[in-house]
Design a protein around this motif. Sequence first.
Motif, short mmCIF file in Angstrom:
data_model
loop_
_atom_site.label_atom_id
_atom_site.label_comp_id
_atom_site.label_asym_id
_atom_site.label_seq_id
_atom_site.Cartn_x
_atom_site.Cartn_y
_atom_site.Cartn_z
N MET A 82 0.80 -1.20 0.00
CA MET A 82 0.00 0.00 0.00
C MET A 82 0.83 1.26 0.00
O MET A 82 0.41 2.30 0.43
CB MET A 82 -0.93 0.00 1.22
CG MET A 82 -1.97 -1.06 1.20
SD MET A 82 -3.10 -0.86 -0.20
CE MET A 82 -3.96 0.62 0.29
N ASN A 83 2.04 1.13 -0.42
CA ASN A 83 2.86 2.34 -0.47
C ASN A 83 3.20 2.66 -1.92
O ASN A 83 4.18 2.17 -2.46
CB ASN A 83 4.14 2.15 0.35
CG ASN A 83 4.97 3.42 0.36
OD1 ASN A 83 4.55 4.45 -0.17
ND2 ASN A 83 6.14 3.33 0.95
N PRO A 84 2.40 3.44 -2.52
CA PRO A 84 2.59 3.70 -3.95
C PRO A 84 3.88 4.44 -4.25
O PRO A 84 4.39 4.37 -5.36
CB PRO A 84 1.38 4.56 -4.32
CG PRO A 84 0.95 5.19 -3.04
CD PRO A 84 1.27 4.19 -1.98
N GLN A 85 4.42 5.14 -3.27
CA GLN A 85 5.62 5.93 -3.55
C GLN A 85 6.86 5.07 -3.73
O GLN A 85 7.89 5.54 -4.21
CB GLN A 85 5.88 6.94 -2.41
CG GLN A 85 4.70 7.85 -2.13
CD GLN A 85 4.24 8.60 -3.35
OE1 GLN A 85 5.05 8.98 -4.17
NE2 GLN A 85 2.94 8.80 -3.49
N ALA A 128 6.99 2.49 -5.65
CA ALA A 128 7.00 1.94 -7.01
C ALA A 128 8.07 2.64 -7.84
O ALA A 128 8.38 3.81 -7.62
CB ALA A 128 5.64 2.14 -7.65
N ILE A 179 9.79 4.78 -10.42
CA ILE A 179 9.36 5.94 -11.21
C ILE A 179 10.01 5.86 -12.57
O ILE A 179 11.22 5.95 -12.72
CB ILE A 179 9.78 7.23 -10.50
CG1 ILE A 179 9.19 7.29 -9.12
CG2 ILE A 179 9.36 8.44 -11.34
CD1 ILE A 179 7.69 7.40 -9.08
N ARG A 180 9.19 5.65 -13.55
CA ARG A 180 9.74 5.60 -14.91
C ARG A 180 9.87 7.02 -15.45
O ARG A 180 9.09 7.90 -15.15
CB ARG A 180 8.83 4.78 -15.81
CG ARG A 180 8.83 3.30 -15.46
CD ARG A 180 8.00 2.55 -16.49
NE ARG A 180 8.07 1.12 -16.24
CZ ARG A 180 7.22 0.49 -15.44
NH1 ARG A 180 6.29 1.17 -14.81
NH2 ARG A 180 7.31 -0.81 -15.27
N LYS A 181 10.86 7.17 -16.22
CA LYS A 181 11.03 8.46 -16.89
C LYS A 181 10.13 8.50 -18.11
O LYS A 181 9.27 7.66 -18.30
CB LYS A 181 12.50 8.67 -17.28
CG LYS A 181 13.44 8.61 -16.09
CD LYS A 181 13.17 9.74 -15.12
CE LYS A 181 14.13 9.68 -13.95
NZ LYS A 181 13.78 10.66 -12.89
N TYR A 182 10.33 9.44 -18.94
CA TYR A 182 9.50 9.60 -20.13
C TYR A 182 10.36 9.52 -21.40
O TYR A 182 10.46 10.48 -22.17
CB TYR A 182 8.78 10.95 -20.09
CG TYR A 182 7.82 11.06 -18.94
CD1 TYR A 182 8.25 11.55 -17.71
CD2 TYR A 182 6.50 10.68 -19.09
CE1 TYR A 182 7.37 11.66 -16.66
CE2 TYR A 182 5.62 10.78 -18.03
CZ TYR A 182 6.05 11.27 -16.82
OH TYR A 182 5.18 11.37 -15.79
N ALA A 201 -6.00 -1.03 -17.94
CA ALA A 201 -4.97 -0.83 -16.92
C ALA A 201 -5.51 -1.15 -15.53
O ALA A 201 -4.84 -1.79 -14.71
CB ALA A 201 -4.46 0.60 -16.98
N MET A 202 -6.73 -0.74 -15.28
CA MET A 202 -7.31 -1.00 -13.95
C MET A 202 -7.55 -2.49 -13.74
O MET A 202 -7.32 -3.03 -12.66
CB MET A 202 -8.63 -0.23 -13.83
CG MET A 202 -8.44 1.28 -13.80
SD MET A 202 -9.96 2.21 -13.94
CE MET A 202 -10.57 2.09 -12.29
N ARG A 203 -8.01 -3.16 -14.81
CA ARG A 203 -8.26 -4.59 -14.70
C ARG A 203 -6.96 -5.34 -14.44
O ARG A 203 -6.89 -6.24 -13.60
CB ARG A 203 -8.92 -5.10 -15.99
CG ARG A 203 -9.26 -6.58 -15.97
CD ARG A 203 -9.94 -6.97 -17.28
NE ARG A 203 -11.25 -6.38 -17.43
CZ ARG A 203 -12.37 -6.95 -16.95
NH1 ARG A 203 -12.31 -8.10 -16.32
NH2 ARG A 203 -13.54 -6.37 -17.12
N ARG A 214 -4.22 -4.17 -13.10
CA ARG A 214 -3.68 -3.85 -11.78
C ARG A 214 -4.51 -4.49 -10.67
O ARG A 214 -4.02 -4.68 -9.56
CB ARG A 214 -3.64 -2.34 -11.59
CG ARG A 214 -2.50 -1.71 -12.36
CD ARG A 214 -2.74 -0.24 -12.60
NE ARG A 214 -1.76 0.28 -13.54
CZ ARG A 214 -0.64 0.92 -13.17
NH1 ARG A 214 -0.39 1.10 -11.89
NH2 ARG A 214 0.21 1.34 -14.07
N ALA A 215 -5.76 -4.82 -10.94
CA ALA A 215 -6.61 -5.43 -9.93
C ALA A 215 -6.27 -6.89 -9.70
O ALA A 215 -6.64 -7.46 -8.68
CB ALA A 215 -8.07 -5.30 -10.36
#
Lengths: 174, 293
Positions: B1-4, B6, B8-11, B287-289, B291-292
């Motif tokens: 539960m700590n999204p931070q 994850a 971080i991808r660049k662009y 994307a939501m499916r 990730r679920a």
Amino acid sequence: MGAQAPMLRFSVVFVVVLVTLFAAELTPPAQSAVVLPWTEALVRITRGLITLFDSRVIAVGKILQSTSSGFAISVEAGCNGIEVAIILIAAMLAFPAPWKHRVIGILVGLCAVQALNVVRVVSLFYLGQWSIEAFEWAHLYLWQALIMLDVLIVWLIWIRTLPPNAGAQPAMAR
Amino acid sequence: MNPQTAPIRKYPGLLARFGLAALFFFSLPSTALAQGYLGGNLIPYAVLAGTTVTCAGAGLITGDIGVSPGAAIVGFPAPCTDIGVLLIPPAANPGQADLLIAFGTLAAQVCDATVGPDLAGLTLVPGTYCVNAAATNLSGLLQLNAQGNPNAVWVFKMTSTLITSVGSTVSIINGGPANSCGAQWLVNSSATIAGGTTFRGNILALTDITMDGNLTGRALARNGQVTMVAPNASFAACGAGAGAGGAPPPFPVFGAGFGGALGPTPTVSEWGMLILAVLLAIVGFAAMRRRAR
């Protein structure tokens, strides 16, 4: 049912934000304070960039004109990339994600859309001087597809940068 | 539960596309060429002064306004309106440099004839004319006969001042509006355009220009100021097309958006925006499916 709740929420919020932003954009205050100034600013930015390699271009309001050929294009409301940006902003606001990611995504997305739109205006400006047929084809088909592709790629990249479980969480918890 | 936590991808994709866009943008061929006597940096200007530009009436200026080496532009955005940009040093320096060059180029022209000093009643074909000083250099109608040549050039070398009387007119015959900027008025002192004058051409003055009339052309002062004193004075760069009084531009304008001559075609059409919104939604659902799981 529980897994579908975030999707339903995403859909509803997406549509609501989309309609709200489009309605707001059409109001006279938004037109006079944002849309028209931005449209003229877009022309001036485009002219400023063009003059780096071609000094015979002038910007008069929404009109960009070549002083050598006399050819001109008028960048009208609807041609300034704002509507496309609204769709992207609405999607990012609706998608369950941390606010930090939303803000970064919206800023990068706006830059991507507007930067490509400047390239679009420049290319149309020169295409029109070369061939009206090429201008029309690029105007009506090519650039619409490229702008849509641009937004779609920004959207895909943004989703990939989100924390792995962002889309699975109820957005209100963020 | 700590999204931070994850990654971080660049662009990289974005950067790559920006790079390609920049490459495309800066590799476009340059079409910059010198146009007539005015250098490329001077073309966009309707008004350029050395010290100050002042507009005291409710005028409309179409084209850029600049000052160099001074930096004072007074009367904008009210009471005067400018359809263009306001430039001061360093942005206005190249324009003033081109004005210096144009001044020297015109001064080197050899006169075909000496006319006037009152040019009223004359009809002049393209050429270089010397005009001596007088209480007025134009008390009525001066006709410039372009002889059907869109590139016709008249050079008027005013040995001292350029002064017009109230209600005088410079008109083009056997030509079009684009011929207006074919007239070059080289003024070795100051130019004074009286009220009600309809004037055409580029005024290149050594010191000051005072405008109380309509000008289709440019007011370019090397060392002094440009002062516009009359309401409804309208300056228009010939290239911009808008004539005296802010008339509609006489050149084709191809709309790149709604309302243009080519029809209602925005950046992305209504159907395109609908498709785009649906595409974004579908990608979002996927994307939501994923990730679920």
